[in-house]
Design an enzyme around this catalytic site. Structure first.
Site, PDB file in Angstrom:
ATOM      1  N   SER A  46      -7.099  -0.199  -6.142  1.00 47.29           N
ATOM      2  CA  SER A  46      -6.599  -0.664  -4.788  1.00 47.29           C
ATOM      3  C   SER A  46      -5.172  -0.934  -4.996  1.00 47.29           C
ATOM      4  O   SER A  46      -4.683  -1.507  -6.072  1.00 47.29           O
ATOM      5  CB  SER A  46      -7.584  -1.731  -4.385  1.00 47.29           C
ATOM      6  OG  SER A  46      -7.058  -2.090  -3.009  1.00 47.29           O
TER       7      SER A  46
ATOM      8  N   THR B  62       0.779  -1.253   0.069  1.00 48.10           N
ATOM      9  CA  THR B  62       0.001  -0.032  -0.006  1.00 48.10           C
ATOM     10  C   THR B  62       0.716   1.226  -0.034  1.00 48.10           C
ATOM     11  O   THR B  62       0.662   2.208  -0.734  1.00 48.10           O
ATOM     12  CB  THR B  62      -0.765  -0.135   1.319  1.00 48.10           C
ATOM     13  OG1 THR B  62      -1.773  -1.051   1.136  1.00 48.10           O
ATOM     14  CG2 THR B  62      -1.818   1.411   1.391  1.00 48.10           C
TER      15      THR B  62
ATOM     16  N   ASN C 148      -4.483  -3.723  -3.454  1.00 45.42           N
ATOM     17  CA  ASN C 148      -4.481  -5.033  -3.487  1.00 45.42           C
ATOM     18  C   ASN C 148      -4.708  -5.748  -4.804  1.00 45.42           C
ATOM     19  O   ASN C 148      -4.324  -6.920  -5.192  1.00 45.42           O
ATOM     20  CB  ASN C 148      -5.781  -5.439  -2.779  1.00 45.42           C
ATOM     21  CG  ASN C 148      -5.673  -5.113  -1.104  1.00 45.42           C
ATOM     22  OD1 ASN C 148      -4.613  -4.849  -0.585  1.00 45.42           O
ATOM     23  ND2 ASN C 148      -6.919  -5.253  -0.544  1.00 45.42           N
TER      24      ASN C 148
ATOM     25  N   LYS D 215      48.903 -17.219 -10.957  1.00 39.78           N
ATOM     26  CA  LYS D 215      47.969 -18.086 -10.625  1.00 39.78           C
ATOM     27  C   LYS D 215      46.566 -17.445 -11.091  1.00 39.78           C
ATOM     28  O   LYS D 215      46.295 -16.184 -11.146  1.00 39.78           O
ATOM     29  CB  LYS D 215      47.518 -18.354  -9.144  1.00 39.78           C
ATOM     30  CG  LYS D 215      46.611 -19.354  -8.799  1.00 39.78           C
ATOM     31  CD  LYS D 215      46.496 -19.516  -7.231  1.00 39.78           C
ATOM     32  CE  LYS D 215      45.922 -20.959  -6.884  1.00 39.78           C
ATOM     33  NZ  LYS D 215      44.439 -20.823  -7.234  1.00 39.78           N
TER      34      LYS D 215
ATOM     35  N   THR E 228      32.075 -41.085 -14.250  1.00 32.66           N
ATOM     36  CA  THR E 228      30.844 -41.331 -13.401  1.00 32.66           C
ATOM     37  C   THR E 228      31.355 -41.376 -11.953  1.00 32.66           C
ATOM     38  O   THR E 228      32.449 -42.136 -11.782  1.00 32.66           O
ATOM     39  CB  THR E 228      30.121 -42.542 -13.878  1.00 32.66           C
ATOM     40  OG1 THR E 228      30.932 -43.829 -13.824  1.00 32.66           O
ATOM     41  CG2 THR E 228      29.479 -42.301 -15.314  1.00 32.66           C
ATOM     42  N   HIS E 229      30.716 -41.165 -11.014  1.00 31.96           N
ATOM     43  CA  HIS E 229      31.102 -41.066  -9.573  1.00 31.96           C
ATOM     44  C   HIS E 229      32.761 -40.523  -9.554  1.00 31.96           C
ATOM     45  O   HIS E 229      33.273 -40.921  -8.421  1.00 31.96           O
ATOM     46  CB  HIS E 229      31.248 -42.605  -9.090  1.00 31.96           C
ATOM     47  CG  HIS E 229      30.049 -43.399  -9.219  1.00 31.96           C
ATOM     48  ND1 HIS E 229      29.146 -43.476  -8.106  1.00 31.96           N
ATOM     49  CD2 HIS E 229      29.468 -44.164 -10.309  1.00 31.96           C
ATOM     50  CE1 HIS E 229      28.373 -44.247  -8.607  1.00 31.96           C
ATOM     51  NE2 HIS E 229      28.328 -44.511  -9.846  1.00 31.96           N
TER      52      HIS E 229
ATOM     53  N   SER F 197      45.504 -14.467  -7.463  1.00 28.75           N
ATOM     54  CA  SER F 197      45.758 -14.437  -6.268  1.00 28.75           C
ATOM     55  C   SER F 197      46.635 -13.323  -6.052  1.00 28.75           C
ATOM     56  O   SER F 197      47.426 -12.640  -6.864  1.00 28.75           O
ATOM     57  CB  SER F 197      46.721 -15.652  -5.982  1.00 28.75           C
ATOM     58  OG  SER F 197      47.131 -15.651  -4.697  1.00 28.75           O
TER      59      SER F 197
ATOM     60  N   ASN G 214      -5.789   9.894  -4.286  1.00 33.60           N
ATOM     61  CA  ASN G 214      -6.629   8.913  -4.214  1.00 33.60           C
ATOM     62  C   ASN G 214      -7.722   8.927  -5.322  1.00 33.60           C
ATOM     63  O   ASN G 214      -8.390   8.034  -5.868  1.00 33.60           O
ATOM     64  CB  ASN G 214      -7.059   8.695  -2.779  1.00 33.60           C
ATOM     65  CG  ASN G 214      -6.174   8.450  -1.638  1.00 33.60           C
ATOM     66  OD1 ASN G 214      -5.400   9.597  -1.297  1.00 33.60           O
ATOM     67  ND2 ASN G 214      -5.973   7.273  -1.107  1.00 33.60           N
TER      68      ASN G 214
ATOM     69  N   GLU H 154      32.853 -19.447 -10.372  1.00 33.49           N
ATOM     70  CA  GLU H 154      32.392 -19.166  -8.789  1.00 33.49           C
ATOM     71  C   GLU H 154      31.494 -18.281  -8.811  1.00 33.49           C
ATOM     72  O   GLU H 154      30.385 -18.247  -8.216  1.00 33.49           O
ATOM     73  CB  GLU H 154      33.799 -18.708  -8.507  1.00 33.49           C
ATOM     74  CG  GLU H 154      34.838 -19.792  -8.216  1.00 33.49           C
ATOM     75  CD  GLU H 154      36.362 -19.092  -7.958  1.00 33.49           C
ATOM     76  OE1 GLU H 154      36.267 -17.965  -7.742  1.00 33.49           O
ATOM     77  OE2 GLU H 154      37.370 -19.923  -8.154  1.00 33.49           O
TER      78      GLU H 154
END
Length: 464
Positions: free
Chosen positions: A139, A100, A141, A324, A187-188, A318, A131, A331
């Site tokens: 409204s 509101t 709402n 580096k 895999t894994h 770094s 208003n 990231e």
């Protein structure tokens, strides 16, 4: 010159900074909701400007306000859309759950700016009352959830979907470019049978395409609007045909196919359509999180990791280790994905918490959904430009891994049996000898090994 002026609302008089165009209700909200450091998203303000324009034209057509009043509202709304009045909308998202205070902030600024344009004193409510004229037939709402639908749909169209499509196409391009580049699958996190780098990236492209379809499907649920429902959905205080006229104007202004909702009670009491969009963004975030982590794992190294991918060197990695370079785009994308997942959790909780005829978590839902759409869109654009477009495979490393991959023995198992194939793999691993040498030592014919253990042939489906 005085530094303040006095305005009034139904609770009485209050002093307002003389150089600000907001009114009494906004000033009270500044005192009572001094929470956080962020403001209501600019996208919601822009959506409100479109809504107020549309409502003003509908009200004028129905004789609810004068054409001159509608023209002033439209003129000020265009100034809002152009960013000229941004300093006059100071409220945070953390206000009334119906929004509101923000609706009144918009109403007051439009009315006071119209006074300036009409050479009337600011705060005089002439020629527009916040208003009676700006908020006519409306409204908080019904306008606030309408603004959330409009803002979210436009943000998806302008920011998220273009970036998603471009990232999808960039991954598909890499898939085509590297279609014949053999590598070892995993895999894994353990060595598996061969595949191509193109197949690996085709999975990324396919996942992103599915996410794009999900988002576009969910976006369609934003097009039905509760505008015209006013306080509860009954439309009390709005004349006949107002909703249809206003929504038609809004569709014209936005270029999106907005329509009057079949059931406005549902769209004011709950925000399922917004929650579905947020859920689609959560799924997209999960896909992006996996892609980011897969790529940074494949690029780990450069000497002591997988080192299959060479990423663009965008900046030193770094402050202490010279030379580096880190996978910073991965990231960034992973962090954005986690934030979008968290935002969706808040949206889901906020949507579930609606009670009776009004959900009073609207600003929370809108703030988090729009943040997710913007963050994900901008992150995908950056990730594509600064990583995907410039990354290249280390073909020597891929070939070396592929030559040493023990699981090529899988192709032999249909010819010599699972147990004999396992013996070959164990022998090659124990003695650190080439798989071919181990196979021949255990009685496999050279021509059989060379025919069925060809790495590229193993990447192709039987019917290829």
């Amino acid at each position: 010159m005085p530094t303040t002026r006095t305005e009034h609302d139904s609770l009485g008089e209050i002093d307002i900074p003389a150089d600000r165009l907001w009114g009494a209700q906004t000033q009270r909200a500044l005192a009572h909701f001094a929470v956080g450091r962020e403001k209501m998203p600019r996208e919601i303000l822009g959506a409100y400007a479109l809504i107020k324009k549309a409502c003003a034209l509908a009200n004028a057509q129905l004789g609810e306000i004068a054409p001159q009043q509608a023209a002033l509202i439209v003129r000020v709304c265009d100034e809002i859309l152009g960013g000229r009045l941004d300093g006059h909308f100071p409220l945070p998202p953390w206000i009334s759950g119906s929004g509101t205070q923000f609706n009144m902030n918009v109403n007051e600024v439009i009315a006071n700016r119209a006074s300036e344009l009409d050479n009337e004193p600011v705060g005089s409510h002439s020629p527009l009352h916040p208003n009676d004229h700006v908020n006519r037939s409306q409204s908080s709402n019904d306008t606030f959830p309408t603004a959330l639908h409009v803002a979210s749909a436009l943000t998806l169209q302008r920011v998220l979907l273009p970036a998603l499509q471009q990232l999808e196409f960039a991954c598909a391009h890499k898939a085509a470019l590297w279609a014949g580049l053999v590598k070892v699958g995993r895999t894994h996190l353990m060595d598996a049978v061969p595949m191509t780098a193109g197949q690996e990236w085709s999975a990324f492209a396919s996942q992103l395409a599915a996410c794009r379809a999900d988002v576009e499907h969910a976006r369609a649920g934003l097009y039905p609007l509760p505008l015209g429902g006013t306080a509860l959905g009954t439309g009390i205080g709005a004349p006949p045909r107002f909703a249809a006229l206003a929504v038609n104007q809004l569709a014209n202004f936005s270029g999106l196919p907005f329509s009057v909702a079949d059931n406005r009670f549902a769209l004011q009491a709950s925000h399922d359509a917004l929650a579905r969009v947020s859920a689609a963004l959560r799924t997209l975030a999960g896909v992006l999180f996996k892609i980011a982590n897969d790529i940074r794992l494949l690029a780990s190294g450069p000497l002591c990791g997988f080192a299959e991918l060479i990423l663009p060197e965008n900046e030193p990695g770094s402050s202490i280790m010279p030379g580096k370079v880190n996978p910073t785009q991965c990231e960034m994308l992973a962090m954005v994905a986690l934030q979008a997942m968290a935002n969706d959790h808040a949206v889901a909780l906020g949507n579930a918490a609606g009670m009776l005829q009004l959900n009073v978590y609207k600003p929370l839902i809108g703030r988090n959904l729009i943040e997710s759409a913007n963050l994900l869109g901008e992150a995908m654009a950056s990730f594509r430009q600064y990583l995907v477009d410039g990354c290249v495979p280390d073909e020597t490393r891929l070939a070396d891994y592929s030559d040493r991959a023990l699981m090529r023995v899988t192709a032999l198992s249909v010819h010599i049996g699972y147990e004999k194939a396992a013996q070959i793999a164990r022998l090659a691993l124990t003695r650190r000898v080439p798989l071919r040498d181990a196979a021949l030592e255990l009685g496999v014919a050279p021509e059989l090994f060379d025919r069925v253990c060809d790495a590229y042939r193993m990447t192709q489906p039987p019917d290829a």
